[in-house]
Scaffold this active site. Structure first.
Site, short mmCIF file in Angstrom:
data_model
loop_
_atom_site.label_atom_id
_atom_site.label_comp_id
_atom_site.label_asym_id
_atom_site.label_seq_id
_atom_site.Cartn_x
_atom_site.Cartn_y
_atom_site.Cartn_z
N SER A 10 -33.03 7.35 -1.30
CA SER A 10 -33.37 6.66 0.04
C SER A 10 -34.37 5.38 -0.39
O SER A 10 -35.39 5.58 -0.73
CB SER A 10 -34.08 7.68 0.90
OG SER A 10 -34.93 6.94 1.74
N HIS A 35 -28.77 5.41 0.07
CA HIS A 35 -29.19 5.88 1.25
C HIS A 35 -30.22 4.84 2.24
O HIS A 35 -31.27 4.79 1.79
CB HIS A 35 -29.69 7.18 1.38
CG HIS A 35 -30.12 7.80 2.61
ND1 HIS A 35 -29.12 8.56 3.31
CD2 HIS A 35 -31.25 8.23 3.23
CE1 HIS A 35 -29.71 9.02 4.51
NE2 HIS A 35 -30.95 8.87 4.41
N ASP A 37 -32.12 4.12 5.44
CA ASP A 37 -32.95 5.00 6.60
C ASP A 37 -33.38 3.69 7.70
O ASP A 37 -34.26 3.07 7.37
CB ASP A 37 -34.15 5.55 6.41
CG ASP A 37 -33.65 6.97 5.47
OD1 ASP A 37 -33.08 7.44 6.11
OD2 ASP A 37 -34.42 7.11 4.46
N MET A 39 -34.62 3.07 11.51
CA MET A 39 -35.78 3.63 12.34
C MET A 39 -36.20 2.72 13.52
O MET A 39 -36.32 1.55 13.03
CB MET A 39 -36.84 4.34 11.60
CG MET A 39 -36.79 5.11 10.35
SD MET A 39 -38.09 6.10 9.85
CE MET A 39 -37.39 6.93 8.61
N HIS A 68 -28.25 5.80 7.81
CA HIS A 68 -28.73 7.17 8.55
C HIS A 68 -29.47 6.28 9.73
O HIS A 68 -30.66 5.86 9.49
CB HIS A 68 -29.56 7.98 7.95
CG HIS A 68 -30.41 8.97 8.34
ND1 HIS A 68 -31.60 9.62 7.72
CD2 HIS A 68 -30.15 9.47 9.42
CE1 HIS A 68 -31.93 10.60 8.59
NE2 HIS A 68 -31.16 10.44 9.79
N MET A 70 -31.58 6.45 12.69
CA MET A 70 -32.55 7.09 13.63
C MET A 70 -32.89 6.27 14.54
O MET A 70 -34.10 6.01 14.84
CB MET A 70 -33.88 7.53 12.72
CG MET A 70 -33.42 8.67 11.84
SD MET A 70 -34.54 8.85 10.38
CE MET A 70 -33.84 7.69 9.38
N MET A 139 -31.17 17.66 8.43
CA MET A 139 -32.64 17.07 7.95
C MET A 139 -33.46 18.22 7.57
O MET A 139 -33.19 19.31 8.23
CB MET A 139 -33.36 16.42 9.20
CG MET A 139 -32.70 15.12 9.82
SD MET A 139 -32.70 14.02 8.49
CE MET A 139 -34.43 13.73 7.76
N PHE A 145 -40.41 9.78 8.38
CA PHE A 145 -41.49 9.39 7.12
C PHE A 145 -40.91 10.05 5.74
O PHE A 145 -40.33 11.10 5.56
CB PHE A 145 -42.73 9.83 7.30
CG PHE A 145 -43.18 9.44 8.62
CD1 PHE A 145 -44.10 8.10 8.57
CD2 PHE A 145 -43.20 10.18 9.75
CE1 PHE A 145 -44.33 7.52 9.97
CE2 PHE A 145 -43.97 9.54 11.19
CZ PHE A 145 -44.37 8.19 11.21
N ASP A 175 -31.57 15.92 3.70
CA ASP A 175 -32.55 14.72 3.50
C ASP A 175 -33.86 15.15 3.98
O ASP A 175 -34.19 15.71 4.97
CB ASP A 175 -31.92 13.60 4.29
CG ASP A 175 -32.52 12.32 4.74
OD1 ASP A 175 -33.42 12.12 3.74
OD2 ASP A 175 -32.28 11.52 5.35
C1 DX5 Z 1 -36.70 10.63 6.55
C2 DX5 Z 1 -35.47 10.05 5.90
C3 DX5 Z 1 -35.52 10.19 4.60
C4 DX5 Z 1 -36.84 10.09 3.56
C5 DX5 Z 1 -36.63 10.96 2.69
O1 DX5 Z 1 -36.78 10.45 7.93
O2 DX5 Z 1 -34.41 10.17 6.70
O3 DX5 Z 1 -34.18 9.74 4.05
O4 DX5 Z 1 -36.60 8.69 3.01
O5 DX5 Z 1 -37.83 10.88 1.77
P1 DX5 Z 1 -38.43 12.01 0.96
O6 DX5 Z 1 -37.50 12.21 -0.33
O7 DX5 Z 1 -39.72 11.37 0.05
O8 DX5 Z 1 -38.78 13.14 1.56
ZN ZN Z 2 -32.45 9.39 5.87
#
Ligand code: DX5
Ligand code: ZN
Length: 224
Positions: A10, A35, A37, A39, A68, A70, A139, A145, A175
């Site tokens: 990620s 990956h 993310d 948000m 991904h 969100m 998840m 985060f 994830d």
């Molecule tokens: C969280 C994200 C993850 C995040 C995972 O909302 O979807 O992809 O980056 O981070 P770690 O591996 O540090 O938990």
């Molecule tokens: Zn993610």
């Protein structure tokens, strides 16, 4: 589901001031997918990046861009992510009012379709859309985060989802909080795609290859 463990770092945990170089470094270190993310500060309590940033790093690699989302709503932005270079577009079940329609829209754009479930969302949320899915993202933290602690009860949900999909060719991705220790647990339960931020990017570029290898080895051993 593929027989091989797929490691999807990620970029959330990367150095955003050198995003292109970070992509090069994780690919060089053995990453399978990238990956991304996304948000929105509405569905999740954090804001990251959108299609222009993804488009800016798209030419760095031919590897799968695993987006991904969100964000809520997602439908108005699907085309922009497709055009930016997403290969897989994953939406959250909790953020989709008409999930079946959203999945059809992703497929119509020629992209692979995924659904993400928050830790508290039951596996039955996807029971009637299974045949539209290329990927199910479970998840293992509450989204928003990096660096959060793995939520253990999701391991049982992975096994339930694996049983539910049977022999359909659907990837099971996890994830959040994935380390070599938790990678073994999720792989044993049936996950084949591991997203990892903190545990891949820890230690800087010189450590990425070892970090990725440790995750892969733990998962491969657990999956037999
Ligand atoms: C969280 C994200 C993850 C995040 C995972 O909302 O979807 O992809 O980056 O981070 P770690 O591996 O540090 O938990
Ligand atoms: Zn993610």
């Amino acid at each position: 589901m593929t027989a091989k463990t797929i490691i999807a770092p990620s970029l959330l945990a990367s150095d955003f001031s050198a995003l292109g170089e970070e992509v090069d470094a994780i690919i060089e270190a053995g990453a399978d997918w990238v990956h991304l993310d996304v948000m929105d500060g509405h569905f999740v309590p954090n804001i990251t990046f959108g299609p222009p940033v993804i488009a800016a790093i798209r030419d760095r690699t031919d590897k799968v861009f695993d987006c991904h989302l969100m964000i809520e709503p997602a439908d108005p932005y699907l085309a922009a992510f497709a055009q930016a270079g997403a290969d897989i577009i994953t939406v959250h079940a909790e953020a989709a009012t008409h999930l079946d329609r959203t999945l059809q829209a992703i497929a119509d754009m020629g992209k692979k379709a995924g659904v993400a479930l928050n830790p508290s969302t039951p596996a039955t949320a996807i029971e009637y859309v299974l045949d539209r899915l290329d990927l199910i993202l479970l998840m293992t933290v509450n989204p928003g985060f990096g660096g959060q602690a793995f939520i253990e009860p999701v391991v049982d949900k992975i096994a339930a989802v694996a049983a539910m999909i049977g022999d359909r060719p659907i990837d099971i991705e996890v994830d959040g909080g994935i380390t070599p220790d938790t990678a073994a647990k999720v792989a044993a339960a049936g996950a084949n795609v591991l997203v990892a931020g903190s545990s891949v990017f820890a230690g800087g570029p010189g450590a990425y290859a070892d970090n990725i290898s440790a995750l892969r080895a733990a998962a491969d051993n657990a999956r037999g």
